[in-house]
Design a protein around this motif. Structure first.
Motif, mmCIF file in Angstrom:
data_model
loop_
_atom_site.group_PDB
_atom_site.id
_atom_site.type_symbol
_atom_site.label_atom_id
_atom_site.label_comp_id
_atom_site.label_asym_id
_atom_site.label_seq_id
_atom_site.Cartn_x
_atom_site.Cartn_y
_atom_site.Cartn_z
ATOM 1 N N PHE A 113 42.958 27.680 90.055
ATOM 2 C CA PHE A 113 43.086 27.529 91.179
ATOM 3 C C PHE A 113 44.056 28.881 91.799
ATOM 4 O O PHE A 113 44.993 28.878 91.176
ATOM 5 C CB PHE A 113 43.786 26.330 91.930
ATOM 6 C CG PHE A 113 44.394 26.232 93.265
ATOM 7 C CD1 PHE A 113 43.289 26.038 94.184
ATOM 8 C CD2 PHE A 113 45.559 26.222 93.573
ATOM 9 C CE1 PHE A 113 43.828 26.047 95.650
ATOM 10 C CE2 PHE A 113 46.017 26.424 94.683
ATOM 11 C CZ PHE A 113 45.351 26.132 95.798
ATOM 12 N N MET A 114 43.745 29.316 92.534
ATOM 13 C CA MET A 114 44.680 30.448 93.078
ATOM 14 C C MET A 114 44.714 30.302 94.710
ATOM 15 O O MET A 114 44.060 30.146 95.514
ATOM 16 C CB MET A 114 43.723 31.998 93.284
ATOM 17 C CG MET A 114 44.738 33.074 93.523
ATOM 18 S SD MET A 114 44.028 34.815 93.144
ATOM 19 C CE MET A 114 43.070 34.908 94.741
ATOM 20 N N PRO A 115 45.990 30.057 95.058
ATOM 21 C CA PRO A 115 46.405 29.783 96.415
ATOM 22 C C PRO A 115 46.067 30.928 97.366
ATOM 23 O O PRO A 115 46.074 31.844 96.997
ATOM 24 C CB PRO A 115 47.907 29.312 96.515
ATOM 25 C CG PRO A 115 48.528 29.800 95.152
ATOM 26 C CD PRO A 115 47.081 30.081 94.006
ATOM 27 N N GLY A 116 45.786 30.247 98.764
ATOM 28 C CA GLY A 116 45.564 31.341 99.704
ATOM 29 C C GLY A 116 46.833 31.932 100.114
ATOM 30 O O GLY A 116 47.958 31.568 99.864
ATOM 31 N N LEU A 117 46.374 33.031 101.055
ATOM 32 C CA LEU A 117 47.461 33.885 101.525
ATOM 33 C C LEU A 117 48.789 33.075 102.281
ATOM 34 O O LEU A 117 50.019 33.156 102.072
ATOM 35 C CB LEU A 117 47.121 34.780 102.474
ATOM 36 C CG LEU A 117 46.413 35.993 101.726
ATOM 37 C CD1 LEU A 117 45.785 36.945 102.846
ATOM 38 C CD2 LEU A 117 47.443 36.642 100.568
ATOM 39 N N ARG A 118 48.380 31.943 103.110
ATOM 40 C CA ARG A 118 49.206 31.055 103.653
ATOM 41 C C ARG A 118 50.085 30.438 102.654
ATOM 42 O O ARG A 118 51.259 30.262 102.913
ATOM 43 C CB ARG A 118 48.377 30.259 104.596
ATOM 44 C CG ARG A 118 49.391 29.232 105.431
ATOM 45 C CD ARG A 118 48.164 28.740 106.355
ATOM 46 N NE ARG A 118 49.332 27.697 107.171
ATOM 47 C CZ ARG A 118 48.745 26.531 107.797
ATOM 48 N NH1 ARG A 118 47.331 26.177 107.543
ATOM 49 N NH2 ARG A 118 49.474 25.817 108.249
ATOM 50 N N ALA A 119 49.658 29.764 101.597
ATOM 51 C CA ALA A 119 50.403 29.068 100.784
ATOM 52 C C ALA A 119 51.395 29.981 99.917
ATOM 53 O O ALA A 119 52.451 29.592 99.667
ATOM 54 C CB ALA A 119 49.442 28.320 99.749
ATOM 55 N N LEU A 120 50.813 31.363 99.596
ATOM 56 C CA LEU A 120 51.521 32.075 98.839
ATOM 57 C C LEU A 120 52.847 32.669 99.664
ATOM 58 O O LEU A 120 53.775 32.796 99.146
ATOM 59 C CB LEU A 120 50.697 33.486 98.464
ATOM 60 C CG LEU A 120 49.669 33.299 97.522
ATOM 61 C CD1 LEU A 120 48.873 34.691 97.195
ATOM 62 C CD2 LEU A 120 50.388 32.966 96.033
ATOM 63 N N LYS A 121 52.704 32.969 100.947
ATOM 64 C CA LYS A 121 53.799 33.271 101.746
ATOM 65 C C LYS A 121 54.738 32.054 101.769
ATOM 66 O O LYS A 121 56.050 32.326 101.980
ATOM 67 C CB LYS A 121 53.221 33.444 103.366
ATOM 68 C CG LYS A 121 52.647 34.758 103.317
ATOM 69 C CD LYS A 121 52.247 34.916 104.862
ATOM 70 C CE LYS A 121 51.030 36.351 104.711
ATOM 71 N NZ LYS A 121 50.652 36.293 106.411
ATOM 72 N N TRP A 122 54.283 30.842 101.827
ATOM 73 C CA TRP A 122 55.220 29.565 101.829
ATOM 74 C C TRP A 122 56.062 29.526 100.461
ATOM 75 O O TRP A 122 57.192 29.127 100.540
ATOM 76 C CB TRP A 122 54.451 28.546 102.148
ATOM 77 C CG TRP A 122 55.189 27.067 102.155
ATOM 78 C CD1 TRP A 122 55.963 26.613 103.220
ATOM 79 C CD2 TRP A 122 55.252 26.265 101.075
ATOM 80 N NE1 TRP A 122 56.454 25.732 102.838
ATOM 81 C CE2 TRP A 122 56.259 25.198 101.510
ATOM 82 C CE3 TRP A 122 54.955 26.196 99.727
ATOM 83 C CZ2 TRP A 122 56.711 24.000 100.536
ATOM 84 C CZ3 TRP A 122 55.549 25.202 98.881
ATOM 85 C CH2 TRP A 122 56.314 24.145 99.588
ATOM 86 N N LEU A 123 55.155 29.647 99.495
ATOM 87 C CA LEU A 123 56.224 29.773 98.158
ATOM 88 C C LEU A 123 56.988 30.812 98.025
ATOM 89 O O LEU A 123 58.018 30.490 97.488
ATOM 90 C CB LEU A 123 54.849 30.061 97.028
ATOM 91 C CG LEU A 123 54.169 28.675 96.761
ATOM 92 C CD1 LEU A 123 52.893 29.129 95.723
ATOM 93 C CD2 LEU A 123 54.793 27.647 96.110
#
Length: 181
Positions: free
Chosen positions: A158-168
């Motif tokens: 699984f590779m998170p999307g950009l929105r999730a990466l920004k949140w992380l």
């Protein structure tokens, strides 16, 4: 093969943008690049535009790299040295992309009217593979293709999307964030 069907073109091979910028619009008979060729099967581009297949639904980003030293010139048998290829795929919908291409376009020739003929490079051939080369007046058919690729393993990751990466990226040392998705 579509861009240089008669002879090797080193300039084309050295240009990563140009050597991937082609279509099959002027090769609908498969005379430059056979229908069962690996590259045409895994990415038929515009070759199926008149059929009932939505090619763009099955596209994904793919990259590969080799490991180990090349097989020495003149050696045709396995010398025991570890070498091979690693294949990476990035897609948004694994079933509609990778699994569809694997089960339909690689191991089933019906979509290109080749019956049970499989991909000559990564198909499940066991010494009984067939590869058809369209030619007029008579086609050429190669029989007895072995299995060329052996899968040693695989993973779905699984590779998170950009929105999730920004949140992380906004999490503090305690894993807390002031923002919510």
């Amino acid at each position: 093969m579509v861009l240089a069907p008669e002879h090797d073109d080193p300039t084309l091979g050295a240009d990563p943008n140009r050597n991937n910028d082609f279509s099959y619009s002027d090769d609908m008979e498969g005379s430059k690049c056979p229908f069962s060729a690996h590259i045409r099967r895994v990415n038929p581009r515009d070759a199926l535009k008149n059929d009932l297949v939505a090619v763009n639904l099955h596209q994904f980003l793919r990259r590969g790299t080799n490991y180990g030293p090349p097989l020495p010139d003149g050696i045709l048998e396995d010398d025991g040295v570890q070498r091979g290829g690693v294949f990476f795929l990035i897609g948004a919908y694994i079933k509609r992309q990778f699994e569809f291409v694997q089960s339909q376009w690689i191991t089933d020739g019906d979509f290109i009217r080749q019956g049970t003929e499989q991909d000559p490079i990564i198909g499940n051939n066991e010494g009984d593979g067939i590869f058809t080369i369209p030619k007029r007046p008579i086609r050429r058919r190669l029989h007895g293709l072995p299995r060329f690729a052996v899968v040693r393993g695989g993973e779905y990751l699984f590779m998170p999307g950009l929105r999730a990466l920004k949140w992380l990226a906004q999490l503090d040392d305690k894993g807390q964030s002031s923002e919510t998705l």
